[in-house]
Design a protein around this motif. Structure first.
Motif, PDB file in Angstrom:
ATOM      1  N   GLY A  31       0.876  -1.163   0.140  1.00  0.00           N
ATOM      2  CA  GLY A  31       0.130   0.071  -0.326  1.00  0.00           C
ATOM      3  C   GLY A  31       0.920   1.488   0.390  1.00  0.00           C
ATOM      4  O   GLY A  31      -0.203   2.371  -0.217  1.00  0.00           O
ATOM      5  N   LEU A  32       1.756   1.086  -0.281  1.00  0.00           N
ATOM      6  CA  LEU A  32       2.684   2.454   0.287  1.00  0.00           C
ATOM      7  C   LEU A  32       3.896   2.405  -1.556  1.00  0.00           C
ATOM      8  O   LEU A  32       3.989   1.363  -1.698  1.00  0.00           O
ATOM      9  N   PRO A  33       4.181   3.561  -1.633  1.00  0.00           N
ATOM     10  CA  PRO A  33       5.565   3.546  -2.177  1.00  0.00           C
ATOM     11  C   PRO A  33       6.985   2.112  -2.526  1.00  0.00           C
ATOM     12  O   PRO A  33       7.199   1.990  -1.256  1.00  0.00           O
ATOM     13  N   THR A  34       7.569   1.781  -3.415  1.00  0.00           N
ATOM     14  CA  THR A  34       8.798   1.482  -3.144  1.00  0.00           C
ATOM     15  C   THR A  34       9.514   1.940  -1.805  1.00  0.00           C
ATOM     16  O   THR A  34      10.061   3.359  -2.757  1.00  0.00           O
ATOM     17  N   ARG A  35       9.909   1.614  -1.016  1.00  0.00           N
ATOM     18  CA  ARG A  35      11.261   2.286  -0.494  1.00  0.00           C
ATOM     19  C   ARG A  35      12.221   1.491   0.392  1.00  0.00           C
ATOM     20  O   ARG A  35      12.534  -0.088  -0.052  1.00  0.00           O
ATOM     21  N   LEU A  36      13.211   1.560   0.069  1.00  0.00           N
ATOM     22  CA  LEU A  36      14.984   0.587   0.726  1.00  0.00           C
ATOM     23  C   LEU A  36      14.570  -0.140   2.155  1.00  0.00           C
ATOM     24  O   LEU A  36      13.596   0.505   3.278  1.00  0.00           O
ATOM     25  N   LEU A  37      15.345  -1.133   2.468  1.00  0.00           N
ATOM     26  CA  LEU A  37      15.127  -1.126   3.878  1.00  0.00           C
ATOM     27  C   LEU A  37      16.279  -1.431   4.311  1.00  0.00           C
ATOM     28  O   LEU A  37      17.476  -0.049   3.815  1.00  0.00           O
ATOM     29  N   ALA A  38      15.753  -0.101   5.590  1.00  0.00           N
ATOM     30  CA  ALA A  38      16.668  -0.164   6.626  1.00  0.00           C
ATOM     31  C   ALA A  38      18.083  -0.888   6.010  1.00  0.00           C
ATOM     32  O   ALA A  38      19.707   0.126   7.025  1.00  0.00           O
ATOM     33  N   ALA A  39      18.496  -2.012   6.853  1.00  0.00           N
ATOM     34  CA  ALA A  39      19.720  -2.963   6.341  1.00  0.00           C
ATOM     35  C   ALA A  39      19.770  -2.662   4.723  1.00  0.00           C
ATOM     36  O   ALA A  39      21.858  -3.042   5.524  1.00  0.00           O
ATOM     37  N   ASP A  40      19.824  -2.221   4.176  1.00  0.00           N
ATOM     38  CA  ASP A  40      20.292  -2.310   2.368  1.00  0.00           C
ATOM     39  C   ASP A  40      21.395  -1.218   2.213  1.00  0.00           C
ATOM     40  O   ASP A  40      20.570   0.159   2.476  1.00  0.00           O
ATOM     41  N   PRO A  41      22.374  -1.151   1.576  1.00  0.00           N
ATOM     42  CA  PRO A  41      22.762   0.272   0.934  1.00  0.00           C
ATOM     43  C   PRO A  41      21.945   0.853   0.312  1.00  0.00           C
ATOM     44  O   PRO A  41      21.591   0.369  -0.750  1.00  0.00           O
ATOM     45  N   ILE A  42      22.630   2.313   0.523  1.00  0.00           N
ATOM     46  CA  ILE A  42      22.044   2.871  -0.550  1.00  0.00           C
ATOM     47  C   ILE A  42      22.849   3.337  -1.595  1.00  0.00           C
ATOM     48  O   ILE A  42      24.139   3.752  -1.520  1.00  0.00           O
ATOM     49  N   LYS A  43      22.617   3.732  -2.443  1.00  0.00           N
ATOM     50  CA  LYS A  43      23.223   4.366  -3.666  1.00  0.00           C
ATOM     51  C   LYS A  43      23.325   5.324  -3.848  1.00  0.00           C
ATOM     52  O   LYS A  43      23.042   6.684  -3.497  1.00  0.00           O
ATOM     53  N   VAL A  44      25.349   6.051  -3.209  1.00  0.00           N
ATOM     54  CA  VAL A  44      25.513   7.342  -2.618  1.00  0.00           C
ATOM     55  C   VAL A  44      26.399   7.449  -4.063  1.00  0.00           C
ATOM     56  O   VAL A  44      27.701   6.802  -4.386  1.00  0.00           O
ATOM     57  N   ALA A  45      26.266   8.672  -4.833  1.00  0.00           N
ATOM     58  CA  ALA A  45      27.214   9.268  -6.118  1.00  0.00           C
ATOM     59  C   ALA A  45      27.514  10.737  -5.113  1.00  0.00           C
ATOM     60  O   ALA A  45      26.722  11.920  -4.621  1.00  0.00           O
ATOM     61  N   ALA A  46      28.567  11.401  -5.684  1.00  0.00           N
ATOM     62  CA  ALA A  46      28.816  12.297  -5.738  1.00  0.00           C
ATOM     63  C   ALA A  46      30.159  13.094  -6.542  1.00  0.00           C
ATOM     64  O   ALA A  46      30.376  12.373  -7.347  1.00  0.00           O
ATOM     65  N   VAL A  47      29.980  14.544  -7.018  1.00  0.00           N
ATOM     66  CA  VAL A  47      30.233  15.087  -8.416  1.00  0.00           C
ATOM     67  C   VAL A  47      31.460  16.429  -7.287  1.00  0.00           C
ATOM     68  O   VAL A  47      30.682  17.454  -6.622  1.00  0.00           O
ATOM     69  N   TYR A  48      32.267  16.501  -7.655  1.00  0.00           N
ATOM     70  CA  TYR A  48      33.598  16.620  -6.993  1.00  0.00           C
ATOM     71  C   TYR A  48      34.613  17.863  -8.094  1.00  0.00           C
ATOM     72  O   TYR A  48      34.389  17.179  -9.495  1.00  0.00           O
ATOM     73  N   THR A  49      34.152  19.046  -7.785  1.00  0.00           N
ATOM     74  CA  THR A  49      34.938  19.723  -9.090  1.00  0.00           C
ATOM     75  C   THR A  49      36.736  20.186  -8.529  1.00  0.00           C
ATOM     76  O   THR A  49      37.223  20.581  -9.335  1.00  0.00           O
ATOM     77  N   VAL A  50      37.434  19.542  -7.698  1.00  0.00           N
ATOM     78  CA  VAL A  50      38.507  19.137  -7.842  1.00  0.00           C
ATOM     79  C   VAL A  50      39.110  17.713  -7.089  1.00  0.00           C
ATOM     80  O   VAL A  50      38.089  16.888  -6.815  1.00  0.00           O
ATOM     81  N   PRO A  51      40.662  17.191  -7.431  1.00  0.00           N
ATOM     82  CA  PRO A  51      40.256  15.982  -7.145  1.00  0.00           C
ATOM     83  C   PRO A  51      40.346  16.006  -5.402  1.00  0.00           C
ATOM     84  O   PRO A  51      40.255  16.735  -4.732  1.00  0.00           O
TER      85      PRO A  51
END
Length: 343
Positions: A31-51
């Motif tokens: 009955g709810l939208p799909t969501r992450l299980l608390a124990a599962d890793p989430i996909k994280v990305a980072a965008v950096y302008t420097v090294p």
């Protein structure tokens, strides 16, 4: 968007896109939208302008890798991303299913917020001089509010300068830099109120040769201690046999006879809070700056290391007293974002 009259969009750096991680596991709640299980890793990305070796970004990168090693996240990143390419890289990560995107958008604020508006199911946590907007609930901001540690490092610096002339080399005169310099200067005046300051900005986030040459000029102007807000400053100090105080990271191992102490930034409290909010489905537009404060564990002084015993005991006692007061809230270090001036 220009800040303080500086057009950051003119900065150009090469974009390097790292390999994407595996898709995070999803669970359907009835009955709810799909969501992450608390124990599962989430996909994280980072965008950096420097090294990722650059001081500021290295602390974000360190915290993300720590979360990855704990199994909380999957982590990929782009470094050296030019401002002109920043929006495209953000969109690629959002399209690839990343649930949290990190970065620093000081020169691309408008474009970054535009991307966030187009991906309302993705959480964005961005280094920014601006505040969160309730109309953009998936876009939060952070900053390195490490004025507490900078102030304490200044107390030590004031006790170590003999000429009472300190050089300070920064990247740009924006709030993120100004507040640390001002807090450092306030700390110096606690120990040596008659100290003079030479303040300069090199117009770059990563140009060690230019920072080094600027520092040489300040040493020629009488400085016997340098505030190393940029890479390259400590190299000049080492070469000319004067002292330096570090910022954001601890570089004493590389400059054991030069770097007296450093104000350290710890991004872990900021990132861990964001990860928890994303996993709980409660991420919202917020200002995460408070998690860089000393009482939140977001900053600290590096150990004196090779300078143990060289800083007067009464000065270190004062530093310990001030640190305790900052942590218990009885002392508040001023957040002064105004551009510091030479004196």
């Amino acid at each position: 968007m220009p800040k303080n009259g500086i057009d950051f969009s003119s900065l150009s750096r090469r974009s390097v896109l790292k390999a994407a991680g595996a898709t995070a596991a999803l669970a359907t709640v009835a009955g709810l939208p799909t969501r992450l299980l608390a124990a599962d890793p989430i996909k994280v990305a980072a965008v950096y302008t420097v090294p990722v070796e650059q001081q500021w970004v290295s602390r974000i990168h360190k915290a993300a890798n720590a979360a990855k090693e704990r199994g909380d996240i999957e982590y990929v990143y782009s470094e050296n991303t030019s401002n002109n390419d920043y929006e495209r890289v953000m969109r690629e990560y959002a399209e690839a299913g990343h649930k949290l995107i990190l970065g620093e958008v000081f020169g691309v604020e408008e474009a970054a917020r535009s991307v966030a508006k187009d991906y309302p199911d993705v959480a964005f946590l961005m280094g920014s001089s601006f505040k969160p907007d309730a109309a953009l609930p998936n876009f939060s901001v952070f900053d390195n509010y490490i004025q507490d540690a900078s102030y304490l490092s200044g107390i030590i610096a004031g006790a170590m300068t003999k000429s009472k002339n300190i050089g300070m080399v920064g990247g740009y005169p924006i709030p993120e830099v100004n507040r640390l310099m001002n807090a450092f200067m306030a700390g110096v005046k606690e120990s040596a109120p008659d100290t003079k300051f030479q303040v300069a900005f090199i117009g770059s986030w990563f140009d060690p040769p230019k920072a080094k040459e600027t520092a040489f000029a300040q040493i020629d102007g009488g400085a016997d201690l340098l505030y190393a807000e940029r890479f390259g400053v400590s190299d000049a100090a080492k070469e000319k046999k004067v002292l330096a105080v570090g910022n954001v990271i601890d570089t004493q191992a590389d400059y054991p006879e030069t770097v007296v102490v450093s104000a350290l930034w710890h991004f872990e409290p900021t990132l861990d809070k964001a990860i928890a909010e994303v996993k709980a489905g409660s991420f919202k537009a917020d200002d995460y700056g408070v998690y860089s404060f000393m009482k939140a564990g977001g900053c600290s002084l590096a150990p004196l290391g090779t300078f143990e015993g060289k800083v007067p005991a009464e000065v270190m006692a004062k530093v310990a007293e001030k640190e305790k007061a900052i942590k218990d809230g009885s002392v508040t270090v001023e957040v002064n974002d105004n551009e510091p001036k030479s004196s």
